[in-house]
Scaffold this motif. Structure first.
Motif, PDB file in Angstrom:
ATOM      1  N   ASP A 263       0.788  -1.237   0.000  1.00  0.00           N
ATOM      2  CA  ASP A 263       0.000   0.000   0.000  1.00  0.00           C
ATOM      3  C   ASP A 263       0.820   1.287   0.000  1.00  0.00           C
ATOM      4  OD1 ASP A 263      -2.224  -1.662   0.078  1.00  0.00           O
ATOM      5  OD2 ASP A 263      -2.538  -1.440   2.238  1.00  0.00           O
ATOM      6  N   THR A 264       2.083   1.218  -0.393  1.00  0.00           N
ATOM      7  CA  THR A 264       2.881   2.448  -0.466  1.00  0.00           C
ATOM      8  C   THR A 264       3.910   2.371  -1.599  1.00  0.00           C
ATOM      9  OG1 THR A 264       4.337   3.990   0.726  1.00  0.00           O
ATOM     10  CG2 THR A 264       4.582   1.665   1.254  1.00  0.00           C
ATOM     11  N   VAL A 265       4.242   3.543  -2.140  1.00  0.00           N
ATOM     12  CA  VAL A 265       5.286   3.619  -3.173  1.00  0.00           C
ATOM     13  C   VAL A 265       6.528   4.348  -2.629  1.00  0.00           C
ATOM     14  CG1 VAL A 265       3.675   3.549  -5.117  1.00  0.00           C
ATOM     15  CG2 VAL A 265       4.262   5.768  -4.106  1.00  0.00           C
ATOM     16  N   ASP A 266       6.561   4.539  -1.308  1.00  0.00           N
ATOM     17  CA  ASP A 266       7.590   5.399  -0.716  1.00  0.00           C
ATOM     18  C   ASP A 266       9.020   4.864  -0.831  1.00  0.00           C
ATOM     19  OD1 ASP A 266       5.584   7.136  -0.146  1.00  0.00           O
ATOM     20  OD2 ASP A 266       5.639   6.882   2.031  1.00  0.00           O
ATOM     21  N   GLY A 267       9.194   3.584  -1.087  1.00  0.00           N
ATOM     22  CA  GLY A 267      10.561   3.056  -1.159  1.00  0.00           C
ATOM     23  C   GLY A 267      11.182   3.117  -2.545  1.00  0.00           C
ATOM     24  N   ILE A 268      10.350   3.386  -3.556  1.00  0.00           N
ATOM     25  CA  ILE A 268      10.807   3.202  -4.937  1.00  0.00           C
ATOM     26  C   ILE A 268      11.955   4.144  -5.318  1.00  0.00           C
ATOM     27  CG2 ILE A 268      10.103   3.265  -7.365  1.00  0.00           C
ATOM     28  CD1 ILE A 268       7.256   2.489  -6.405  1.00  0.00           C
TER      29      ILE A 268
ATOM     30  N   ASP B  49       3.836   4.458 -12.308  1.00  0.00           N
ATOM     31  CA  ASP B  49       4.585   5.693 -12.094  1.00  0.00           C
ATOM     32  C   ASP B  49       4.211   6.177 -10.693  1.00  0.00           C
ATOM     33  OD1 ASP B  49       5.546   8.249 -11.872  1.00  0.00           O
ATOM     34  OD2 ASP B  49       4.296   9.082 -13.490  1.00  0.00           O
ATOM     35  N   GLU B  50       5.192   6.146  -9.792  1.00  0.00           N
ATOM     36  CA  GLU B  50       4.881   6.479  -8.387  1.00  0.00           C
ATOM     37  C   GLU B  50       4.481   7.937  -8.202  1.00  0.00           C
ATOM     38  OE1 GLU B  50       7.819   5.632  -9.658  1.00  0.00           O
ATOM     39  OE2 GLU B  50       9.506   6.565  -8.603  1.00  0.00           O
ATOM     40  N   HIS B  51       4.712   8.754  -9.236  1.00  0.00           N
ATOM     41  CA  HIS B  51       4.336  10.166  -9.134  1.00  0.00           C
ATOM     42  C   HIS B  51       3.023  10.471  -9.850  1.00  0.00           C
ATOM     43  CE1 HIS B  51       8.284  10.776  -7.477  1.00  0.00           C
ATOM     44  NE2 HIS B  51       8.853  10.304  -8.567  1.00  0.00           N
ATOM     45  N   ALA B  52       2.315   9.427 -10.300  1.00  0.00           N
ATOM     46  CA  ALA B  52       1.087   9.646 -11.086  1.00  0.00           C
ATOM     47  C   ALA B  52       0.082  10.506 -10.312  1.00  0.00           C
ATOM     48  CB  ALA B  52       0.455   8.305 -11.449  1.00  0.00           C
ATOM     49  N   ASN B  53      -0.631  11.337 -11.071  1.00  0.00           N
ATOM     50  CA  ASN B  53      -1.674  12.198 -10.510  1.00  0.00           C
ATOM     51  C   ASN B  53      -2.685  11.396  -9.712  1.00  0.00           C
ATOM     52  OD1 ASN B  53      -1.335  14.865 -11.013  1.00  0.00           O
ATOM     53  ND2 ASN B  53      -2.184  14.775 -13.101  1.00  0.00           N
ATOM     54  N   GLY B  54      -2.986  11.859  -8.519  1.00  0.00           N
ATOM     55  CA  GLY B  54      -4.058  11.230  -7.741  1.00  0.00           C
ATOM     56  C   GLY B  54      -3.621  10.024  -6.940  1.00  0.00           C
ATOM     57  N   LEU B  55      -2.456   9.467  -7.261  1.00  0.00           N
ATOM     58  CA  LEU B  55      -2.036   8.245  -6.558  1.00  0.00           C
ATOM     59  C   LEU B  55      -1.753   8.534  -5.079  1.00  0.00           C
ATOM     60  CD1 LEU B  55      -1.375   5.223  -6.839  1.00  0.00           C
ATOM     61  CD2 LEU B  55       0.997   5.875  -7.325  1.00  0.00           C
ATOM     62  N   ALA B  56      -1.062   9.632  -4.810  1.00  0.00           N
ATOM     63  CA  ALA B  56      -0.673   9.946  -3.426  1.00  0.00           C
ATOM     64  C   ALA B  56      -1.910  10.111  -2.539  1.00  0.00           C
ATOM     65  CB  ALA B  56       0.189  11.205  -3.394  1.00  0.00           C
ATOM     66  N   ASP B  57      -2.948  10.779  -3.054  1.00  0.00           N
ATOM     67  CA  ASP B  57      -4.163  10.992  -2.249  1.00  0.00           C
ATOM     68  C   ASP B  57      -4.844   9.675  -1.945  1.00  0.00           C
ATOM     69  OD1 ASP B  57      -3.770  13.670  -2.192  1.00  0.00           O
ATOM     70  OD2 ASP B  57      -5.269  14.168  -3.718  1.00  0.00           O
TER      71      ASP B  57
ATOM     72  N   ASP C 212      -3.890   6.070   6.333  1.00  0.00           N
ATOM     73  CA  ASP C 212      -4.688   6.477   7.496  1.00  0.00           C
ATOM     74  C   ASP C 212      -5.424   5.267   8.070  1.00  0.00           C
ATOM     75  OD1 ASP C 212      -3.793   9.030   7.008  1.00  0.00           O
ATOM     76  OD2 ASP C 212      -5.668   9.756   6.132  1.00  0.00           O
ATOM     77  N   ALA C 213      -5.976   4.441   7.167  1.00  0.00           N
ATOM     78  CA  ALA C 213      -6.707   3.253   7.622  1.00  0.00           C
ATOM     79  C   ALA C 213      -5.766   2.271   8.314  1.00  0.00           C
ATOM     80  CB  ALA C 213      -7.404   2.587   6.431  1.00  0.00           C
ATOM     81  N   ARG C 214      -4.527   2.178   7.825  1.00  0.00           N
ATOM     82  CA  ARG C 214      -3.564   1.276   8.462  1.00  0.00           C
ATOM     83  C   ARG C 214      -3.212   1.742   9.875  1.00  0.00           C
ATOM     84  NH1 ARG C 214      -0.420  -2.660   6.329  1.00  0.00           N
ATOM     85  NH2 ARG C 214      -1.005  -3.324   4.234  1.00  0.00           N
ATOM     86  N   VAL C 215      -3.045   3.054  10.049  1.00  0.00           N
ATOM     87  CA  VAL C 215      -2.710   3.565  11.383  1.00  0.00           C
ATOM     88  C   VAL C 215      -3.874   3.305  12.340  1.00  0.00           C
ATOM     89  CG1 VAL C 215      -2.226   5.652  12.726  1.00  0.00           C
ATOM     90  CG2 VAL C 215      -1.039   5.269  10.554  1.00  0.00           C
TER      91      VAL C 215
ATOM     92  N   ARG D 266     -11.706  -4.075  -7.552  1.00  0.00           N
ATOM     93  CA  ARG D 266     -11.945  -3.313  -8.780  1.00  0.00           C
ATOM     94  C   ARG D 266     -11.343  -1.914  -8.667  1.00  0.00           C
ATOM     95  NH1 ARG D 266     -15.647  -3.783 -12.964  1.00  0.00           N
ATOM     96  NH2 ARG D 266     -16.589  -5.600 -11.968  1.00  0.00           N
ATOM     97  N   THR D 267     -11.499  -1.302  -7.507  1.00  0.00           N
ATOM     98  CA  THR D 267     -10.952   0.046  -7.300  1.00  0.00           C
ATOM     99  C   THR D 267      -9.422   0.004  -7.319  1.00  0.00           C
ATOM    100  OG1 THR D 267     -12.849   0.517  -5.890  1.00  0.00           O
ATOM    101  CG2 THR D 267     -10.996   2.043  -5.752  1.00  0.00           C
ATOM    102  N   ALA D 268      -8.851  -0.990  -6.669  1.00  0.00           N
ATOM    103  CA  ALA D 268      -7.387  -1.107  -6.662  1.00  0.00           C
ATOM    104  C   ALA D 268      -6.868  -1.238  -8.100  1.00  0.00           C
ATOM    105  CB  ALA D 268      -6.964  -2.312  -5.828  1.00  0.00           C
ATOM    106  N   ILE D 269      -7.548  -2.068  -8.888  1.00  0.00           N
ATOM    107  CA  ILE D 269      -7.128  -2.289 -10.278  1.00  0.00           C
ATOM    108  C   ILE D 269      -7.226  -0.987 -11.076  1.00  0.00           C
ATOM    109  CG2 ILE D 269      -7.745  -3.484 -12.433  1.00  0.00           C
ATOM    110  CD1 ILE D 269      -8.638  -5.887 -10.591  1.00  0.00           C
ATOM    111  N   GLU D 270      -8.323  -0.252 -10.878  1.00  0.00           N
ATOM    112  CA  GLU D 270      -8.489   1.021 -11.593  1.00  0.00           C
ATOM    113  C   GLU D 270      -7.374   1.996 -11.239  1.00  0.00           C
ATOM    114  OE1 GLU D 270     -13.395   0.855 -11.741  1.00  0.00           O
ATOM    115  OE2 GLU D 270     -12.399   2.329 -10.425  1.00  0.00           O
ATOM    116  N   ARG D 271      -7.018   2.052  -9.949  1.00  0.00           N
ATOM    117  CA  ARG D 271      -5.972   2.981  -9.510  1.00  0.00           C
ATOM    118  C   ARG D 271      -4.606   2.600 -10.086  1.00  0.00           C
ATOM    119  NH1 ARG D 271      -7.629   7.711  -7.093  1.00  0.00           N
ATOM    120  NH2 ARG D 271      -9.679   7.324  -6.188  1.00  0.00           N
TER     121      ARG D 271
END
Ligand code: AMP
Ligand code: FE
Ligand code: FE
Ligand code: ZN
Length: 274
Positions: A39-44, A81-89, A96-99, A171-176
């Motif tokens: 659930d994160t792209v922070d290491g890439i 692309d870890e910088h793709a629009n909307g991905l970070a949000d 937040d859900a994980r915390v 389905r949502t994960a796949i779309e994202r």
């Protein structure tokens, strides 16, 4: 060519920093490494920076925990692309859900008389907190002797400290993943998933199956090769490496992706990048 398309760093529950993982992969003779934290792209980007100094290519990736027909599955996003629009949000919602889930697990444990310092664990976690972080804290505090015991006594589904995760639909994960320019591949379908769900996932946009995974038997691998033929799916492989002492020990390069499959994967990514 050694192509390992499933690995974890300290951005989620891996034990190696992204740069250390890149070094370990190059040492293992890997040519292409998919960095696929939960659930994160922070290491890439850190892995890429180190790979630039090595004979190693990093494929941007993620492993998203989600649900299909009520069952939890994991979906790899490969080539994103870890910088793709909307991905970070989108990913911030999952963080937040994980915390929240993490705090609920620590509360359940406290009710059982098992005290952990939630803030201390969160402070020492880089991005994506999960059950493995709780398991490690339980060992450190002397409550259990191993990761296995932590899951077995407290953290597995059905055990007293288990808390349901955020109900993200596959389905949502796949779309994202598609929106970020990657392909969606079901991770370890033979270890987590139901074969009868595969047609529905394909209908939801699934691009491939991780047929080659340390937890798969040769017969499972064969089943997924058949599915791939029938549904025109990619086949990938990866070690799901988390580090040498992460409870489920796998070796970098233990399972790999065929070069032809990797070429097909990149071609299919181009469909989503247009
Ligand atoms: P979470 O996403 O917080 O539910 O944590 C799931 C992660 O915990 C998985 O991706 C595995 O890496 C790890 N995990 C799950 N079960 C076990 C187990 N029995 N032993 C070691 N690691 C496990
Ligand atoms: Fe993990
Ligand atoms: Fe997984
Ligand atoms: Zn994984």
């Amino acid at each position: 060519m050694l192509i390992d398309l499933h690995s974890h760093t300290t951005a989620s529950d891996g034990l190696l920093e992204p740069g250390e993982l890149a070094v370990a992969a190059a040492d293992a003779g890997i040519d292409v490494l998919g960095v696929t934290d939960h659930d994160t792209v922070d290491g890439i980007s850190q892995a890429r920076t180190m790979a630039g100094e090595l004979d190693l290519e990093i494929l941007g990736g993620i492993e998203i925990s989600c649900f299909h027909n009520g069952l939890e599955i994991h979906i790899l996003g490969l080539g994103i692309d870890e910088h793709a629009n909307g991905l970070a949000d989108f990913l911030q919602q999952l963080m937040d859900a994980r915390v929240e889930r993490f705090r609920a697990m620590v509360e359940r444990l406290a009710d059982l008389g098992v005290e952990l310092d939630a803030e201390e664990i969160l402070a020492s976690t880089e991005s994506s907190v999960g059950r493995p972080h709780v398991a490690r804290a339980l060992i450190e505090a002397g409550h259990v002797a191993s990761i296995h015991e932590a899951f077995d006594r407290y953290l597995n589904r059905g055990k007293p400290a288990y808390v349901e995760r955020f109900k993200l639909e596959a389905r949502t994960a796949i779309e994202r993943i598609h929106a970020a320019g990657g392909v969606a591949v079901q991770a370890h379908p033979g270890a987590m998933g139901r074969d009868t769900d595969i047609p529905g996932l394909v209908e939801a946009g699934l691009d491939g199956l991780e047929a080659f995974h340390p937890e798969h038997s040769p017969s499972a691998r064969g089943r997924y090769e058949k599915f791939a033929q029938e549904y025109d799916l990619l086949l990938t492989g990866g070690s799901d490496f988390h580090g040498d002492d992460a409870g489920r020990a796998t070796r970098l390069g233990q399972c790999t992706t065929a070069e032809q499959q990797f070429n097909d994967l990149q071609e299919r990514c181009n469909r989503y990048r247009a």
